[in-house]
Design an enzyme around this catalytic site. Sequence first.
Site, PDB file in Angstrom:
ATOM      1  N   GLY A 121       0.836  -1.193   0.000  1.00  0.00           N
ATOM      2  CA  GLY A 121       0.000   0.000   0.000  1.00  0.00           C
ATOM      3  C   GLY A 121       0.868   1.238   0.000  1.00  0.00           C
TER       4      GLY A 121
ATOM      5  CE1 TYR B 201       0.613   0.994   5.467  1.00  0.00           C
ATOM      6  CE2 TYR B 201      -0.889  -0.870   5.322  1.00  0.00           C
ATOM      7  CZ  TYR B 201      -0.557   0.360   5.851  1.00  0.00           C
ATOM      8  OH  TYR B 201      -1.392   0.956   6.756  1.00  0.00           O
TER       9      TYR B 201
ATOM     10  CG  HIS C  75       6.131  -5.788  -4.232  1.00  0.00           C
ATOM     11  ND1 HIS C  75       4.821  -5.555  -3.892  1.00  0.00           N
ATOM     12  CD2 HIS C  75       6.821  -4.722  -3.774  1.00  0.00           C
ATOM     13  CE1 HIS C  75       4.713  -4.397  -3.266  1.00  0.00           C
ATOM     14  NE2 HIS C  75       5.921  -3.871  -3.182  1.00  0.00           N
TER      15      HIS C  75
ATOM     16  CD  GLU D  87       3.098  -8.387  -5.251  1.00  0.00           C
ATOM     17  OE1 GLU D  87       3.879  -9.100  -4.597  1.00  0.00           O
ATOM     18  OE2 GLU D  87       2.789  -7.223  -4.913  1.00  0.00           O
TER      19      GLU D  87
ATOM     20  N   GLY E 205     -18.517 -10.174 -28.369  1.00  0.00           N
ATOM     21  CA  GLY E 205     -17.231  -9.982 -27.698  1.00  0.00           C
ATOM     22  C   GLY E 205     -16.915 -11.185 -26.825  1.00  0.00           C
ATOM     23  CB  VAL E 206     -13.853 -12.133 -24.917  1.00  0.00           C
ATOM     24  CG1 VAL E 206     -13.355 -13.385 -24.221  1.00  0.00           C
ATOM     25  CG2 VAL E 206     -12.900 -11.704 -26.002  1.00  0.00           C
ATOM     26  CG  ASP E 207     -16.007 -10.163 -21.079  1.00  0.00           C
ATOM     27  OD1 ASP E 207     -15.026 -10.908 -21.224  1.00  0.00           O
ATOM     28  OD2 ASP E 207     -15.925  -8.975 -20.707  1.00  0.00           O
ATOM     29  CB  SER E 208     -21.588 -11.159 -24.366  1.00  0.00           C
ATOM     30  OG  SER E 208     -21.177 -10.974 -25.684  1.00  0.00           O
TER      31      SER E 208
ATOM     32  CE  LYS F 104     -11.689  -9.370 -21.833  1.00  0.00           C
ATOM     33  NZ  LYS F 104     -13.004  -8.769 -22.039  1.00  0.00           N
TER      34      LYS F 104
END
Length: 514
Positions: free
Chosen positions: A53, A81, A167, A169, A222-225, A370
């Site tokens: 943070g 943090y 970090h 990640e 689109g991809v999501d729908s 995504k």
Amino acid sequence: MEGVGVLDFGSQYTQLIARRIRECKVYSQILPYNISPQEIVRRGIKALIFSGGPESVREGNVPLCNRKVFDLGIPILGICYGAQLMAKMLGGRVEKGEKREYGKTVIYLNKREGLFKGLAEKEIVWMSHSDCITALPHGFKRIAFTEHSPIAAMEDEKRRFYGLQFHPEVTHTPKGKRILKNFLRIAGCAPTWNMHSFIERTIKELRAKIGEEKVLCALSGGVDSSVLSVLLYRAIGRNLIAVFIDNGLLRKGEKKLVQERFKAYGIDIRVINAQNLFLEALKGVEDPERKRRIIGRLFIKVFTEEAKRLIELGERRIRFLAQGTLYPDVIESVSPFGGPSSTIKTHHNVGGLPKRLGFSLIEPLRELFKDEVRRLGRELGLPEEIIYRQPFPGPGLAVRILGEVSKRKLEILRLADWILLEEIKKAGLYHHLWQSFCILLPVRSVGIMGDKRTYERVVAIRAVESEDAMTAHWARLPYSLLERVSNRIINEVKGVNRVVYDISSKPPSTIEWE
Ligand code: XMP
């Protein structure tokens, strides 16, 4: 849903932490930093990670976790943090470091077991801090140090509490994932979260919830729908009704493509031709924001009318509306700095609909990022060309025609855009680029064609590279490709005599021109 809880203290990497954990096949969720211990227990969370943070624990009035979280008996990993907070709250000391550590840093390990199992004595890690832990809390031991951080990592093996000043990640910490995996192993989180298990569980849940009722969803192609529709189809078959609205602002061949593809899957797809409605509403409108608002509102109106019509026609059992909401839109962060949830895009959200029509909302993708939606799509057997489609904005070509939209302008842009995409695909660059498209400018320029003066339109080409659309670089497309595209557009698209290339990055420019 059990798994790991990532407490968000406002780090720009919070989502990355959650994704890394999922890459290790363990479910993770981002939670408010001040979540109550009872809620953590209720959610069945088996381990916690405290994010980094921007604040300093040396200051007053900074985000703290609930003190009782340390009494839950579950392992905790504090990052930057998060580690300093752990040190401070458990009785250690945090001071301003003599020197700020930023970027790649060499770390020396005192211990190569437990959290650091499989690591060398000396590793490269990525640092970004100015505060330092200078005294360990009771029960902790130092497990790593650097030139400027006397305590770069610490552990309380008994309570399974760990603090890292660096970090793990980010990819700049090459052994970061190994460290996270070690933490998950220590926490007893088995690697069982994968797309296959997600599909099985989600289909079961959807069937239980929906029963024999019908579900309506807006399909854009689109991809999501697309992934949403196929997942729902797997769960409830023909009880899914997918609505595709042709607003007249689509790319060349788009309607046919979506219609044929989803029909082939067996999905009940209803195509609504609303081109005239949209074009009529956009007549005389030049302001980009007004265009967007008009399109958004009209989309909801058309969709609502179709839903009503279907109900009147006897589809009385439509009780649900499905929406492709993704995890970044639902993160429950209460980070004091706005947090990830402040990036919500309300555009094209049919969220207002369920109430108005008495629908219940279902959002089967709301746990996913995504890239996970793409993996889900692949697991569901969707072709790469859908899964890796470049994004296309909801307001469509309307925001790529600067100024007033008209049928003629749409025709010009559609063809130019088609040519560009064809060439980009031929050059093998389509998947490399975040987006590549044409824009029709509201100016004319002088040219010469076959000894005759022309005074015609200008098309701009936009091609960008990006990870997440938050920032983007203009793509260094080969000159030969640009030349081919320019020649083809000027020769094949009537009414265009000039093509320019947009060499602006985001920020300060945006990807779309409007
Ligand atoms: P900008 O232009 O803000 O775009 O850099 C960032 C990304 O979002 C897409 N975009 C939209 N998508 N509705 C959408 O569904 C919209 O109104 C919209 N505006 C921009 C854009 O294509 C890019 O990928």
